[in-house]
Design a protein around this motif. Sequence first.
Motif, mmCIF file in Angstrom:
data_model
loop_
_atom_site.group_PDB
_atom_site.id
_atom_site.type_symbol
_atom_site.label_atom_id
_atom_site.label_comp_id
_atom_site.label_asym_id
_atom_site.label_seq_id
_atom_site.Cartn_x
_atom_site.Cartn_y
_atom_site.Cartn_z
ATOM 1 N N LYS A 326 0.830 -1.203 0.000
ATOM 2 C CA LYS A 326 0.000 0.000 0.000
ATOM 3 C C LYS A 326 0.866 1.255 0.000
ATOM 4 C CE LYS A 326 -4.010 1.909 2.488
ATOM 5 N NZ LYS A 326 -5.070 1.454 1.564
ATOM 6 N N ILE A 327 1.869 1.284 0.839
ATOM 7 C CA ILE A 327 2.769 2.444 0.889
ATOM 8 C C ILE A 327 3.425 2.664 -0.467
ATOM 9 C CG2 ILE A 327 4.948 3.295 1.856
ATOM 10 C CD1 ILE A 327 4.135 1.859 4.483
ATOM 11 N N LEU A 328 3.872 1.591 -1.095
ATOM 12 C CA LEU A 328 4.582 1.702 -2.361
ATOM 13 C C LEU A 328 3.682 2.186 -3.486
ATOM 14 C CD1 LEU A 328 6.714 -1.516 -1.948
ATOM 15 C CD2 LEU A 328 7.586 0.839 -1.972
ATOM 16 N N CYS A 329 2.420 1.753 -3.519
ATOM 17 C CA CYS A 329 1.549 2.201 -4.612
ATOM 18 C C CYS A 329 1.158 3.670 -4.419
ATOM 19 C CB CYS A 329 0.337 1.289 -4.785
ATOM 20 S SG CYS A 329 -1.068 1.564 -3.704
ATOM 21 N N TYR A 330 0.946 4.108 -3.169
ATOM 22 C CA TYR A 330 0.671 5.525 -2.925
ATOM 23 C C TYR A 330 1.900 6.371 -3.256
ATOM 24 C CZ TYR A 330 -3.882 5.037 -0.565
ATOM 25 O OH TYR A 330 -5.194 4.802 -0.284
ATOM 26 N N ALA A 331 3.075 5.879 -2.906
ATOM 27 C CA ALA A 331 4.306 6.608 -3.203
ATOM 28 C C ALA A 331 4.448 6.822 -4.701
ATOM 29 C CB ALA A 331 5.510 5.852 -2.652
ATOM 30 N N GLN A 332 4.146 5.786 -5.480
ATOM 31 C CA GLN A 332 4.222 5.909 -6.935
ATOM 32 C C GLN A 332 3.234 6.949 -7.452
ATOM 33 O OE1 GLN A 332 3.858 1.916 -8.632
ATOM 34 N NE2 GLN A 332 5.183 1.141 -7.001
ATOM 35 N N GLY A 333 2.024 6.953 -6.891
ATOM 36 C CA GLY A 333 1.030 7.933 -7.314
ATOM 37 C C GLY A 333 1.468 9.359 -7.062
ATOM 38 N N PHE A 334 2.075 9.613 -5.903
ATOM 39 C CA PHE A 334 2.518 10.975 -5.608
ATOM 40 C C PHE A 334 3.744 11.372 -6.429
ATOM 41 C CE2 PHE A 334 -0.316 10.674 -1.935
ATOM 42 C CZ PHE A 334 -0.838 11.960 -1.913
ATOM 43 N N VAL A 335 4.584 10.416 -6.795
ATOM 44 C CA VAL A 335 5.685 10.714 -7.713
ATOM 45 C C VAL A 335 5.121 11.169 -9.060
ATOM 46 C CG1 VAL A 335 7.517 9.658 -9.094
ATOM 47 C CG2 VAL A 335 7.433 9.255 -6.631
ATOM 48 N N MET A 336 4.063 10.506 -9.511
ATOM 49 C CA MET A 336 3.427 10.887 -10.773
ATOM 50 C C MET A 336 2.801 12.275 -10.685
ATOM 51 S SD MET A 336 0.630 8.801 -13.005
ATOM 52 C CE MET A 336 -0.054 9.538 -14.515
ATOM 53 N N LEU A 337 2.148 12.570 -9.575
ATOM 54 C CA LEU A 337 1.578 13.905 -9.387
ATOM 55 C C LEU A 337 2.668 14.974 -9.427
ATOM 56 C CD1 LEU A 337 -0.974 13.100 -6.552
ATOM 57 C CD2 LEU A 337 -1.550 13.875 -8.855
ATOM 58 N N SER A 338 3.791 14.691 -8.798
ATOM 59 C CA SER A 338 4.904 15.642 -8.795
ATOM 60 C C SER A 338 5.432 15.863 -10.205
ATOM 61 C CB SER A 338 6.009 15.131 -7.871
ATOM 62 O OG SER A 338 7.080 16.046 -7.818
ATOM 63 N N ALA A 339 5.549 14.787 -10.985
ATOM 64 C CA ALA A 339 6.045 14.902 -12.358
ATOM 65 C C ALA A 339 5.093 15.728 -13.217
ATOM 66 C CB ALA A 339 6.234 13.508 -12.961
ATOM 67 N N ALA A 340 3.793 15.509 -13.060
ATOM 68 C CA ALA A 340 2.808 16.274 -13.825
ATOM 69 C C ALA A 340 2.802 17.741 -13.416
ATOM 70 C CB ALA A 340 1.422 15.670 -13.630
ATOM 71 N N SER A 341 2.971 17.980 -12.135
ATOM 72 C CA SER A 341 2.998 19.356 -11.643
ATOM 73 C C SER A 341 4.102 20.153 -12.321
ATOM 74 C CB SER A 341 3.201 19.356 -10.127
ATOM 75 O OG SER A 341 3.138 20.665 -9.605
ATOM 76 N N GLU A 342 5.259 19.511 -12.482
ATOM 77 C CA GLU A 342 6.377 20.171 -13.152
ATOM 78 C C GLU A 342 6.139 20.282 -14.655
ATOM 79 O OE1 GLU A 342 11.218 19.598 -13.743
ATOM 80 O OE2 GLU A 342 10.120 18.370 -12.299
ATOM 81 N N GLU A 343 5.641 19.215 -15.267
ATOM 82 C CA GLU A 343 5.434 19.188 -16.713
ATOM 83 C C GLU A 343 4.426 20.239 -17.170
ATOM 84 O OE1 GLU A 343 5.523 17.959 -20.748
ATOM 85 O OE2 GLU A 343 6.898 17.535 -19.084
ATOM 86 N N PHE A 344 3.330 20.368 -16.427
ATOM 87 C CA PHE A 344 2.256 21.270 -16.843
ATOM 88 C C PHE A 344 2.249 22.585 -16.078
ATOM 89 C CE2 PHE A 344 0.620 16.874 -17.578
ATOM 90 C CZ PHE A 344 0.636 16.925 -18.974
ATOM 91 N N GLN A 345 3.260 22.782 -15.224
ATOM 92 C CA GLN A 345 3.411 24.019 -14.453
ATOM 93 C C GLN A 345 2.146 24.307 -13.627
ATOM 94 O OE1 GLN A 345 4.528 26.934 -17.452
ATOM 95 N NE2 GLN A 345 6.673 26.331 -17.316
#
Length: 464
Positions: A326-345
């Motif tokens: 569970k921790i690992l799948c949530y961690a992956q989701g927040f990594v993706m959110l961080s990447a999108a935040s940077e990509e789309f400003q």
Amino acid sequence: MALCDIGLIGLGTMGSALSLNIAEKGFDIAVWNRRTKVTHAFKAEAGELADKIIATETYEELIAALKSPRAIILMVPAGGPVDDQIAQLRPLLDPEDMIIDAGNANFHNTRTRAASGEPFIGIGVSGGEDGARHGPSIMGGGPKESWDSVAHILEAISAKYEGQPCATWMGPDGAGHFVKAVHNGIEYADMQMIAEVYGIMRDGMGMDAAAIGGVFEAWNKGPLQSYLIEISGEVAKAIDPKTGGAMLDAIVDAAGQKGTGRWTAIEAQHLAAPVPAIEAAVAARNLSSRRDARALGEELFGAAPKHLPHETLSIDTLEQALIAGKILCYAQGFVMLSAASEEFQWSLPLPAIAEVWREGCIIRSAMLNDMSEALTEDPERNLMFAPYFSDHLKKNHGALRQVVAQAALHGLAAPALLSGLSYFDTMRTARGTANMIQGQRDFFGRHSFVHIDGSEGQHGPWAD
């Protein structure tokens, strides 16, 4: 009745529930549905809330029933139906009137619609029918001033965590719908991991559905406390009225999906954001629909699941493995959110996202409060490296390894748990094996590599 505070189009399951929620919170609402008899039946069945509802038969009636500047929520299927509604409404609206897409839209479509410059926001709404009726988690995207103009309504109807509304503006254009998509991707992975542990208990440990339900009920009192664990216990203990046996045993093992998990997996590839547990969960749902092929495989190769030798795995070990997964799948989701935040400003508020998910939504979990605190301390840090969660992983990753290993040895499919473990092992290995890939790429394509001494653009001796 005076002019209404807000309008809503689409009185399906979610639209009806959301409309009643809005009325119950004291707001007057005008509703419209393409089938007029549905609109009038909805008001007739609204009971004491009917006085807060105006049933309209045309777009003109709907618009005339609203305070200016108007706000109209669309609760219609994603894609073309949303564009059709917008195209029919816009010529009738004033320039300052706003449309709110509250469906499961692809965030790229929301970005396109927002680019028109006309007042428009896209909001992700999570919690299913019950959440929509009594308090969902709401993730908003669009101009901040547009969100602010309806925030008092959206916050009022949202779920509450210790009095705090689970409704927040995430950022411009498609930010809200993107956050909702990642939420659903995490949901896919969480559900798949639970299903895999259920399979190990059923096929590997020979437990019946009622006993498995008891395990989930016990787990819901500990670190795994969450909505999905709670309902898994209820589902496992339910009785089929047709057969008198366990309801689970009467359900066909082919999982449905509406596409949001798939969108998450696809977008993760575009963002180069690794979400292997989510990708494995999406693939598992796709495989679940191949029932004829799976039956042929069992006939050809023999049934895969085999009983585990006595005491090979304990219930405690399964719980620890699921905590790590569970921790690992949530961690992956927040990594993706961080990447999108940077990509789309977008400047996505990661701690606030965790807070919005604490109540109302499908993935609400006791862990989300600690995730919010960890993201507040360092929003750039992978959650698996935050002290609270790294301590959990140090304690529980051995159990995850045991479960995955025994599942593989005994033919028990556990793709999401395995993907989570592989992610963990990759992220704890300072020197991996991609040097071999770089050597291969340079050999056949002269793509060059970075030498261990730091020099770039290097080639191996094979280049000569």
